[in-house]
Design a protein around this motif. Structure first.
Motif, PDB file in Angstrom:
ATOM      1  N   TRP A   1       7.445 -33.853  41.761  1.00 41.42           N
ATOM      2  CA  TRP A   1       6.332 -34.794  41.899  1.00 41.42           C
ATOM      3  C   TRP A   1       6.784 -36.099  42.550  1.00 41.42           C
ATOM      4  CZ3 TRP A   1       1.696 -32.995  41.644  1.00 41.42           C
ATOM      5  CH2 TRP A   1       1.380 -31.923  40.795  1.00 41.42           C
ATOM      6  N   ALA A   2       7.957 -36.575  42.200  1.00 46.45           N
ATOM      7  CA  ALA A   2       8.472 -37.814  42.787  1.00 46.45           C
ATOM      8  C   ALA A   2       8.677 -37.662  44.288  1.00 46.45           C
ATOM      9  CB  ALA A   2       9.778 -38.215  42.107  1.00 46.45           C
ATOM     10  N   GLN A   3       9.120 -36.472  44.715  1.00 51.62           N
ATOM     11  CA  GLN A   3       9.291 -36.225  46.140  1.00 51.62           C
ATOM     12  C   GLN A   3       7.942 -36.136  46.842  1.00 51.62           C
ATOM     13  OE1 GLN A   3      11.524 -32.673  47.048  1.00 51.62           O
ATOM     14  NE2 GLN A   3      11.844 -33.260  49.163  1.00 51.62           N
ATOM     15  N   ALA A   4       6.960 -35.564  46.152  1.00 54.14           N
ATOM     16  CA  ALA A   4       5.630 -35.430  46.747  1.00 54.14           C
ATOM     17  C   ALA A   4       4.928 -36.777  46.881  1.00 54.14           C
ATOM     18  CB  ALA A   4       4.785 -34.482  45.899  1.00 54.14           C
ATOM     19  N   PHE A   5       5.196 -37.690  45.937  1.00 51.73           N
ATOM     20  CA  PHE A   5       4.545 -39.006  45.937  1.00 51.73           C
ATOM     21  C   PHE A   5       5.620 -40.091  45.791  1.00 51.73           C
ATOM     22  CE2 PHE A   5       1.387 -35.985  44.387  1.00 51.73           C
ATOM     23  CZ  PHE A   5       0.313 -36.258  45.222  1.00 51.73           C
ATOM     24  N   PRO A   6       6.413 -40.316  46.843  1.00 45.57           N
ATOM     25  CA  PRO A   6       7.557 -41.227  46.739  1.00 45.57           C
ATOM     26  C   PRO A   6       7.186 -42.657  46.378  1.00 45.57           C
ATOM     27  CG  PRO A   6       7.129 -40.595  49.031  1.00 45.57           C
ATOM     28  CD  PRO A   6       6.307 -39.704  48.179  1.00 45.57           C
TER      29      PRO A   6
ATOM     30  N   GLN B   1       5.205 -43.606  44.234  1.00 45.33           N
ATOM     31  CA  GLN B   1       5.005 -43.696  42.787  1.00 45.33           C
ATOM     32  C   GLN B   1       6.119 -42.973  42.028  1.00 45.33           C
ATOM     33  OE1 GLN B   1       0.876 -42.284  43.664  1.00 45.33           O
ATOM     34  NE2 GLN B   1       0.396 -43.451  41.840  1.00 45.33           N
ATOM     35  N   ALA B   2       7.240 -42.784  42.689  1.00 48.67           N
ATOM     36  CA  ALA B   2       8.317 -41.965  42.122  1.00 48.67           C
ATOM     37  C   ALA B   2       8.752 -42.447  40.743  1.00 48.67           C
ATOM     38  CB  ALA B   2       9.517 -41.956  43.075  1.00 48.67           C
ATOM     39  N   GLU B   3       8.746 -43.758  40.525  1.00 47.63           N
ATOM     40  CA  GLU B   3       9.236 -44.278  39.242  1.00 47.63           C
ATOM     41  C   GLU B   3       8.333 -43.884  38.077  1.00 47.63           C
ATOM     42  OE1 GLU B   3       6.198 -47.079  40.700  1.00 47.63           O
ATOM     43  OE2 GLU B   3       7.918 -46.079  41.634  1.00 47.63           O
ATOM     44  N   ARG B   4       7.122 -43.462  38.365  1.00 52.82           N
ATOM     45  CA  ARG B   4       6.193 -43.080  37.300  1.00 52.82           C
ATOM     46  C   ARG B   4       6.428 -41.664  36.809  1.00 52.82           C
ATOM     47  NH1 ARG B   4       0.086 -44.424  37.706  1.00 52.82           N
ATOM     48  NH2 ARG B   4       0.440 -43.984  35.491  1.00 52.82           N
ATOM     49  N   PHE B   5       7.148 -40.873  37.590  1.00 55.75           N
ATOM     50  CA  PHE B   5       7.299 -39.463  37.250  1.00 55.75           C
ATOM     51  C   PHE B   5       8.520 -39.224  36.359  1.00 55.75           C
ATOM     52  CE2 PHE B   5       4.563 -39.211  41.038  1.00 55.75           C
ATOM     53  CZ  PHE B   5       3.508 -38.515  40.473  1.00 55.75           C
ATOM     54  N   VAL B   6       8.353 -39.636  35.113  1.00 61.94           N
ATOM     55  CA  VAL B   6       9.333 -39.394  34.058  1.00 61.94           C
ATOM     56  C   VAL B   6       8.555 -39.011  32.805  1.00 61.94           C
ATOM     57  CG1 VAL B   6      11.104 -40.947  34.984  1.00 61.94           C
ATOM     58  CG2 VAL B   6       9.359 -41.842  33.424  1.00 61.94           C
ATOM     59  N   ALA B   7       9.176 -38.190  31.963  1.00 63.95           N
ATOM     60  CA  ALA B   7       8.521 -37.800  30.715  1.00 63.95           C
ATOM     61  C   ALA B   7       8.237 -39.038  29.862  1.00 63.95           C
ATOM     62  CB  ALA B   7       9.415 -36.829  29.955  1.00 63.95           C
ATOM     63  N   PRO B   8       7.028 -39.096  29.266  1.00 64.28           N
ATOM     64  CA  PRO B   8       5.976 -38.089  29.141  1.00 64.28           C
ATOM     65  C   PRO B   8       4.758 -38.403  29.996  1.00 64.28           C
ATOM     66  CG  PRO B   8       5.712 -39.689  27.401  1.00 64.28           C
ATOM     67  CD  PRO B   8       6.823 -40.206  28.294  1.00 64.28           C
ATOM     68  N   ALA B   9       4.958 -38.607  31.298  1.00 70.63           N
ATOM     69  CA  ALA B   9       3.875 -39.064  32.153  1.00 70.63           C
ATOM     70  C   ALA B   9       2.680 -38.120  32.185  1.00 70.63           C
ATOM     71  CB  ALA B   9       4.394 -39.300  33.573  1.00 70.63           C
TER      72      ALA B   9
END
Length: 233
Positions: A68-73, A75-83
């Protein structure tokens, strides 16, 4: 094999532009109480479509966050559990290695996989990405849900361990059958025969077989908004 697990719970919050949700979770550690309706302290805003005995816990593979971070760079910092609003997060378990009906031991508790998670439009608002719920469904990166067979105290330091495998239908297969092969009767029967399948999914699959018609995904994926693709995947 044992899988160390991170555990999260959340309370209902208001969101601008959409209905309340408990998708925003926080990490919890130590001993927790697991009931047949989920972890003590975890809430669901709309119990008709979230929560209940067949949807007591939500699990999302931590591996997916890099995709997901690669798909939406931006907003990459948002893609961590438990997002994605998951209760359980692991490495080493995904939709292709986890099967409908799988029973996992969590300390003295037993939890059983019941269905893929059905993405809904609130995820779009949560991330501010117009079609992330649709992308979850299309990619098969949905996570999955559990029922609780044996409740009681659990601990965030206790790993999950596969106790029994009851079907040959992976979570990935179940999602593909439901959303991409809705009129393949052989595959639908295969899914319906999977031990442990949630009652709501069994009902939906049988209704499709009877009516030869698939329900619209629009309201679940988009709410009241038109379908609009993002510039992501």
């Amino acid at each position: 094999m044992k899988f160390p697990v991170q555990v999260f719970t959340g309370r209902i919050q208001k969101y601008a532009g959409t209905r309340p949700s408990a998708i925003a979770k926080r990490s919890v550690e130590g001993e927790l109480i697991l009931t047949t309706l989920g972890l003590e302290g975890d809430q669901q805003a709309e119990k008709k479509i979230h929560g209940g005995p067949d949807r007591a816990l939500c699990h999302y593979p931590r591996e997916h966050y890099a995709w997901w971070a690669q798909a939406f760079p931006e907003q990459a910092e948002r893609f961590v559990a438990p997002a994605f609003g998951e209760n359980l997060s692991t490495l080493g378990m995904d939709e292709k290695s986890v099967f409908i009906g799988d029973i996992y031991r969590w300390g003295d508790a037993l939890i059983q996989v019941t269905q893929p998670r059905s993405p809904c439009f609130k995820i779009n608002f949560h991330f501010g990405i117009t079609d992330i719920s649709s992308l979850m469904q299309e990619s098969g990166r949905t996570g999955w849900l559990y029922r609780v067979l044996n409740d009681g105290p659990v601990n965030s330091d206790t790993p999950l361990e596969l106790a029994s495998r009851l079907s040959d239908v992976s979570v990935f297969d179940a999602a593909a059958i439901a959303w991409h092969q809705p009129f393949d009767d052989e595959q639908t029967r295969r899914l319906l025969s999977a031990a442990g399948l949630s009652a709501s999914w069994a009902k939906t699959m049988q209704k499709r077989r009877d009516a030869r018609k698939i329900e619209s995904f629009h309201r679940r994926l988009w709410g009241n908004k038109p379908a609009v693709k993002s510039s992501g995947v």
